[in-house]
Design an enzyme around this catalytic site. Structure first.
Site, short mmCIF file in Angstrom:
data_model
loop_
_atom_site.label_atom_id
_atom_site.label_comp_id
_atom_site.label_asym_id
_atom_site.label_seq_id
_atom_site.Cartn_x
_atom_site.Cartn_y
_atom_site.Cartn_z
CG HIS A 269 -0.01 -0.25 2.50
ND1 HIS A 269 0.20 -1.79 2.76
CD2 HIS A 269 0.45 0.59 3.38
CE1 HIS A 269 0.92 -1.57 4.05
NE2 HIS A 269 0.87 -0.36 4.16
CB CYS A 270 3.48 2.28 1.70
SG CYS A 270 2.42 2.62 3.18
#
Length: 509
Positions: A269-270
């Site tokens: 997600h990052c």
């Protein structure tokens, strides 16, 4: 204000908007600290999964969830208007990128607009989602002002970037420091008081913009270092060296160095997303960041290189790519999680399938994945099937790889370049034929991943390539990586695990 006066959250009502990998642990931490939590999510299926405990959480958070759902202090709803009944609102929605690797603010803009619509005077609103510098003012402070609510006077607004390391019990939110930057001193103090029970410490900064940039800096740093680790690993192979022993040697320096490890790319997600928010914003003001841009391009191209390496190994084993039987071990972006967002495995599987290979995967945490060619399902018993190549992508603690250390094991491409198969004893070394149980041999050609077969297996030509290491020392150093706790790895976007196999994929955040 009551946050500041009581210095804890007991008796407060907190609305958490977005109950994903950040929002749910945040909600549970607040519930555990004594707050009443209204969990808001637009996806009814997600709320049902939370209510039944069928969500991807650490064991300790599953215990918290069981307690929370059994009591009356944790309510789930799809009704955005429920934020009006809360003392504080925490926004935790995803901020992905689109097909052009530009920010996709759809979910964030909608969530912030909904919160602004229902905010009441005296309320605290905290944004946690990673985004460009200025997001808090653009999506909260100014819209609230347009409603007649001044930040730090009528309402309190702050940015406190999430720091979640999925699947890592050493880096739970409660053990991790948190940043808080408010729209004014009252907002900063209120947000710090609210979030104190969810973090090991609170570090306040001057304003939301400082906290927003700090988060982008954290994840851009990781992305650049992962790209560097992959590039230097390729350099090691070109020089006939195994990268992991070199990294471990460099890591003995007690200052100025942090170990990052090579892998198949970045996922989660990052790391695959957040640095693009920075590049996008800098591009709008014509500010160049060539180091960052090059690193992101290198990370984005890594899965394709792994695919090329796998096809090359099949060709050198005289196995045509068309109808070759290729198995990926693990498709989640990192060890110990069920998350396949941005996972390099999806691109690798797709690339191999496009070349005509019959691809499959073994990942007990991921029941199925969808490719352009169709849906694949987890193979629970890979040892019962013949394979022309096995690609180690993500090795979960539950994976049993003993079948890959037998005399008739298929060739193995280790995208993590660890030098030994996980679980192999000291006898399973980096040199060819070091162990009848399948030592992995360094592969100079291409410099991407290491490959090996069991001694006496059908592809002995691999043993003719320069070895990743020789002698007991090389075996010991390569083997020790499995027990280490590296700072980062190419397979990670997140922070984020306690083992070399999965360290490296915030996202980690």
């Amino acid at each position: 204000m009551k946050f500041i006066a009581q210095r804890d959250v007991t008796g407060l009502t907190v609305a958490v908007v977005g109950l994903g990998y950040v929002g749910l642990p945040t909600a549970l931490a607040l519930t555990d600290a004594g707050a009443t939590v209204i969990g808001i999510d637009c996806d009814p299926a997600r709320l049902r999964a939370i209510a039944t405990g069928e969500v991807d959480l650490l064991p300790l958070h599953h215990a918290q969830l069981a307690c929370a759902t059994a009591g009356d202090g944790f309510r789930l709803t799809t009704d955005a208007a429920a934020v009006g009944a809360a003392d504080a609102v925490i926004i935790c929605v995803p901020t992905p990128v689109d097909a052009r690797r530009e920010p996709d603010l759809t979910a964030l803009a909608a969530a912030c607009a909904s919160v602004v619509e229902h905010t009441v005077p005296g309320q605290l609103v905290v944004l946690t989602s990673t985004s460009y510098v200025g997001t808090t003012r653009d999506l909260l402070v100014e819209p609230l002002r347009a409603r007649g609510l001044s930040a730090d006077e009528d309402v309190y607004v702050a940015f406190a970037p999430e720091r979640i390391d999925p699947g890592n019990e050493r880096h739970t939110p409660e053990r991790t420091p948190r940043l808080v930057g408010g729209a004014g001193p009252h907002s900063t103090r209120a947000a710090a008081a609210l979030l104190a029970p969810t973090a090991s410490a609170i570090r306040t900064v001057a304003d939301p913009e400082t906290a927003e940039m700090a988060k982008l800096w954290e994840n851009t740093y990781r992305a650049v270092n992962i790209a560097l680790a992959n590039e230097l690993a390729d350099a090691c192979h070109a020089l006939g060296l195994a990268p992991v022993p070199v990294i471990e040697a460099a890591a003995t320096k007690p200052y100025g160095f942090m170990p990052f490890y090579p892998g198949p790319g970045v996922g989660g997600h990052c790391i695959p997303c957040d640095p693009h928010y920075l590049l996008w914003q800098l591009g709008r003001i014509r500010q160049q960041a060539p180091v960052v841009a090059t690193a992101l391009a290198a990370n984005g191209g890594r899965p394709a290189r792994i695919t090329e390496r796998a096809l090359d190994l099949l060709a050198r084993s005289a196995v045509p790519a068309r109808d070759a039987r290729v198995l990926l071990m693990g498709v989640a972006y990192k060890e110990g999680v069920a998350d396949v967002r941005e996972s390099p495995a999806l691109e690798i599987l797709g690339g191999l399938a496009a070349a005509g290979a019959r691809v499959a995967y073994c990942d007990p945490m991921v029941p199925s994945v969808t490719l352009e060619t169709g849906v694949l399902h987890h193979v629970p018993d890979p040892h019962t099937r013949p394979w022309d190549l096995v690609v180690l992508h993500t090795v979960h603690p539950v994976h049993d790889l003993t079948w890959l250390r037998t005399a008739d094991a298929p060739p193995v491409l280790d995208t993590r370049q660890r030098g030994t198969l996980p679980g192999a004893g000291a006898g399973a070394g980096a040199g060819a034929g070091a162990d009848a149980g399948g030592g992995i041999v360094g592969a100079r050609a291409g410099g991407v991943g290491t490959v090996g077969r069991a001694a006496g297996g059908p592809a002995r030509r691999a043993a003719a390539e320069p070895s990743a290491g020789t002698g007991a020392d090389a075996v010991g150093r390569a083997g020790s990586a499995a027990a280490g706790a590296p700072a980062g790895s190419g397979a990670d976007a997140g922070s984020r695990t306690g083992s070399a196999a999965a360290a490296g994929a915030e996202a980690a955040a």
